[in-house]
Scaffold this motif. Structure first.
Motif, PDB file in Angstrom:
ATOM      1  N   LEU A  68     -18.271  10.891  -7.462  1.00  9.83           N
ATOM      2  CA  LEU A  68     -17.418   9.611  -7.107  1.00  9.83           C
ATOM      3  C   LEU A  68     -16.747   9.794  -5.918  1.00  9.83           C
ATOM      4  N   VAL A  69     -16.343  11.045  -5.406  1.00  9.38           N
ATOM      5  CA  VAL A  69     -15.533  11.020  -4.375  1.00  9.38           C
ATOM      6  C   VAL A  69     -16.297  11.128  -3.034  1.00  9.38           C
ATOM      7  N   LYS A  70     -17.519  11.051  -3.284  1.00 10.13           N
ATOM      8  CA  LYS A  70     -18.676  10.941  -1.993  1.00 10.13           C
ATOM      9  C   LYS A  70     -18.773   9.575  -1.569  1.00 10.13           C
ATOM     10  N   GLU A  71     -18.470   8.468  -2.347  1.00  6.70           N
ATOM     11  CA  GLU A  71     -18.907   7.346  -1.705  1.00  6.70           C
ATOM     12  C   GLU A  71     -17.400   6.407  -1.988  1.00  6.70           C
ATOM     13  N   THR A  72     -17.271   5.138  -1.280  1.00  2.73           N
ATOM     14  CA  THR A  72     -16.420   4.363  -1.451  1.00  2.73           C
ATOM     15  C   THR A  72     -16.417   3.448  -2.805  1.00  2.73           C
ATOM     16  N   THR A  73     -15.040   3.121  -3.248  1.00  3.58           N
ATOM     17  CA  THR A  73     -15.087   2.279  -4.205  1.00  3.58           C
ATOM     18  C   THR A  73     -15.815   1.105  -4.080  1.00  3.58           C
ATOM     19  N   ALA A  74     -15.966   0.465  -3.218  1.00  5.70           N
ATOM     20  CA  ALA A  74     -16.897  -0.775  -2.966  1.00  5.70           C
ATOM     21  C   ALA A  74     -18.520  -0.257  -3.451  1.00  5.70           C
ATOM     22  N   HIS A  75     -18.926   0.882  -2.836  1.00  7.51           N
ATOM     23  CA  HIS A  75     -20.261   1.242  -3.048  1.00  7.51           C
ATOM     24  C   HIS A  75     -20.462   1.546  -4.496  1.00  7.51           C
ATOM     25  N   TRP A  76     -19.628   2.049  -5.241  1.00  2.00           N
ATOM     26  CA  TRP A  76     -19.644   2.168  -6.280  1.00  2.00           C
ATOM     27  C   TRP A  76     -19.674   0.957  -7.259  1.00  2.00           C
ATOM     28  N   LEU A  77     -18.924  -0.224  -6.951  1.00  2.00           N
ATOM     29  CA  LEU A  77     -18.801  -1.283  -7.633  1.00  2.00           C
ATOM     30  C   LEU A  77     -20.109  -1.999  -7.567  1.00  2.00           C
ATOM     31  N   SER A  78     -20.701  -2.027  -6.296  1.00  2.00           N
ATOM     32  CA  SER A  78     -21.655  -2.824  -5.914  1.00  2.00           C
ATOM     33  C   SER A  78     -22.972  -2.122  -6.694  1.00  2.00           C
ATOM     34  N   VAL A 126     -16.014  -1.401 -15.484  1.00  2.00           N
ATOM     35  CA  VAL A 126     -15.565  -0.518 -14.269  1.00  2.00           C
ATOM     36  C   VAL A 126     -14.617  -1.739 -13.583  1.00  2.00           C
ATOM     37  N   SER A 127     -13.696  -0.975 -12.828  1.00  2.00           N
ATOM     38  CA  SER A 127     -12.620  -1.916 -11.872  1.00  2.00           C
ATOM     39  C   SER A 127     -12.187  -0.872 -10.599  1.00  2.00           C
ATOM     40  N   ASP A 128     -11.904  -1.871  -9.774  1.00  2.00           N
ATOM     41  CA  ASP A 128     -11.246  -1.136  -8.581  1.00  2.00           C
ATOM     42  C   ASP A 128      -9.599  -1.061  -9.211  1.00  2.00           C
ATOM     43  N   VAL A 129      -8.891  -0.223  -8.440  1.00  2.00           N
ATOM     44  CA  VAL A 129      -7.719  -0.026  -8.684  1.00  2.00           C
ATOM     45  C   VAL A 129      -6.560  -0.674  -7.762  1.00  2.00           C
ATOM     46  N   LYS A 132     -10.923   9.349  -8.332  1.00  2.00           N
ATOM     47  CA  LYS A 132     -10.701   9.213  -6.932  1.00  2.00           C
ATOM     48  C   LYS A 132     -12.159   8.855  -6.420  1.00  2.00           C
ATOM     49  N   THR A 133     -12.359   7.827  -5.081  1.00  2.00           N
ATOM     50  CA  THR A 133     -13.336   7.751  -4.570  1.00  2.00           C
ATOM     51  C   THR A 133     -13.145   8.134  -3.188  1.00  2.00           C
ATOM     52  N   LYS A 134     -13.920   7.892  -2.147  1.00  2.00           N
ATOM     53  CA  LYS A 134     -13.698   8.218  -0.834  1.00  2.00           C
ATOM     54  C   LYS A 134     -12.602   7.714  -0.375  1.00  2.00           C
ATOM     55  N   ASP A 135     -12.211   6.237  -0.672  1.00  2.00           N
ATOM     56  CA  ASP A 135     -11.411   5.616   0.017  1.00  2.00           C
ATOM     57  C   ASP A 135     -10.206   5.151  -0.842  1.00  2.00           C
ATOM     58  N   ARG A 136     -10.374   5.061  -2.080  1.00  2.47           N
ATOM     59  CA  ARG A 136      -9.566   4.479  -3.097  1.00  2.47           C
ATOM     60  C   ARG A 136      -9.633   5.255  -4.434  1.00  2.47           C
ATOM     61  N   TYR A 137      -9.519   4.302  -5.560  1.00  2.00           N
ATOM     62  CA  TYR A 137      -9.725   4.756  -6.893  1.00  2.00           C
ATOM     63  C   TYR A 137     -10.643   3.825  -7.727  1.00  2.00           C
ATOM     64  N   ILE A 138     -11.256   4.444  -8.825  1.00  2.00           N
ATOM     65  CA  ILE A 138     -12.111   3.266  -9.385  1.00  2.00           C
ATOM     66  C   ILE A 138     -11.706   3.752 -10.776  1.00  2.00           C
ATOM     67  N   SER A 139     -11.642   2.851 -12.030  1.00  2.00           N
ATOM     68  CA  SER A 139     -11.576   3.110 -13.210  1.00  2.00           C
ATOM     69  C   SER A 139     -12.621   2.842 -13.873  1.00  2.00           C
TER      70      SER A 139
END
Length: 383
Positions: A293-303, A312-315, A244-251
């Motif tokens: 990971l939950v501290k930032e958004t999925t887009a942040h981590w993907l960037s 890695v991937s968005d969900v 889980k991220t701040k706004d979504r999920y990340i795999s």
């Protein structure tokens, strides 16, 4: 010209495993003729997803039976049976998923059919194989997933046994049936002889678990243990999983833990530095990563992760995924048209040949829709 053009397949199968195999052969150019009981047709016509029907048949029937023809015949009627035998004599492939003994009773068992047409490839789908204490039990996707242990791989550690959200056993069995049939067709080109191909839901479901079963058989027969949270594979080291991220999920898939921690901007605790601990301490490591990971958004981590070529991937859900240009570039969906003029949107064949996608506009047939044309073409009324 598609690779299987000129190949005629007679499909006595129903529901999903056998018909999905016929679908793949039809997509590749084979002529697939469903042999159905008059009036009601195959039982799969009445199995619906969300009670959605297209004309008088269920939408799920249409998904597995587009681009086929239908020939209605009462196999208990001697005249109809003779017509079918004449059709068999001119076919290349025949498939069925009746329980053991049914085709023998009808008079369309392999030995009888091979005498009619020695070049025929005879494909059989069963639930549990032709022998053993379960041989005559009804095979069904959920039952097979449950019996085979497959339901103990999805979900997290505390979850109850969790079935796949797809008809996984059915679909893989259909894939294996096609593989066997294509291999037999190649062999027939060498020998001129047909063959009997047998697959079962249980064996196919065991086959797709070959990683798990091999690990079980060679690791003291220890049962697979799902991660406490974010489980994605019961035998792969951390960080493999969904977070889980701040706004979504990340795999996060096959990404070295130490490199991932560095990219996140945290120091890896000393107890996790040794790579040999990344499986045994999987839950602790995943908890540690989850808290960051939950501290930032999925887009942040993907960037951060994607430029480093991390796996890695968005969900996404279906609505998000189908709206994405990545999906749209595939042109994976197509419109098919029923004989009543009803348009239905579905997926296309996933195979490309010489860079070309395969599209087929023909929807599933009505019961017996093609009797007259098939009778005339194959001279079935001259008994």
């Amino acid at each position: 010209m598609l690779p299987l053009e000129g190949i005629t397949v007679l499909e006595f199968a129903q529901f999903m495993a056998g018909p999905s195999a016929g679908l793949k052969m039809a997509d590749l150019g084979a002529r697939v003729i469903k042999i159905e009981r008059p009036g009601t047709g195959e039982a799969g016509r009445g199995i619906a997803l969300k009670n959605i029907f297209i004309d008088e048949s269920s939408m799920v029937f249409h998904t597995a039976n587009r681009n086929k023809q239908s020939y209605a015949a009462n196999l208990k009627d001697p005249k109809d049976l003779e017509r079918i035998k004449k059709l068999i004599a001119q076919a290349d492939v025949m498939t069925h998923n009746f329980r053991p003994g049914v085709m023998e009773k009808i008079g369309l068992d392999y030995n009888t059919v091979a005498a009619i047409n020695p070049k025929l490839i005879y494909g059989v789908v069963s639930g549990y194989g032709p022998v053993g204490p379960w041989a005559k039990k009804p095979g069904q996707d959920l039952l097979i997933q449950s019996l085979s242990g497959f339901v103990n791989l999805s979900g997290n550690e505390a979850d109850e046994p969790t079935a796949s959200g797809l008809a996984t056993s059915d679909i893989f069995t259909g894939v294996h049936l096609v593989q066997g049939i294509l291999a037999a067709l190649i062999e027939r080109n060498k020998t001129g002889k047909g063959a009997k191909i047998e697959v079962s839901l249980l064996e196919s479901t065991l086959d797709i678990q070959f990683e798990m079963l091999t690990a079980f058989l060679n690791n003291g027969k220890q049962l697979p243990k799902r991660a406490k949270q974010g489980n994605a594979h019961a035998y792969i080291d951390a960080p493999y999983g969904v977070y889980k991220t701040k706004d979504r999920y990340i795999s996060i898939a096959l990404t070295p833990l130490d490199q991932l921690a560095k990219a996140i901007g945290v120091s890896l605790p000393a107890e996790f530095v040794d790579q040999t601990t990344w499986f045994d301490k999987r839950d602790d490591i995943m908890n540690f990563l989850a808290a960051e990971l939950v501290k930032e958004t999925t887009a942040h981590w993907l960037s951060i992760f994607e430029p480093m070529d991390f796996r890695v991937s968005d969900v996404y859900n279906y609505k998000e995924f189908l709206a994405h240009e990545g999906y749209q570039a595939l042109q994976m969906d197509q419109d098919v048209l029923t004989s009543d003029g009803i348009t239905m949107k579905t997926t296309r064949c996933p195979i490309r040949i010489d860079g070309k996608r395969i599209f087929n506009k023909k929807s599933a047939p009505k019961v017996g829709e093609d009797n007259r044309s098939i009778d005339n073409e194959f001279n079935l009324n001259a008994l």
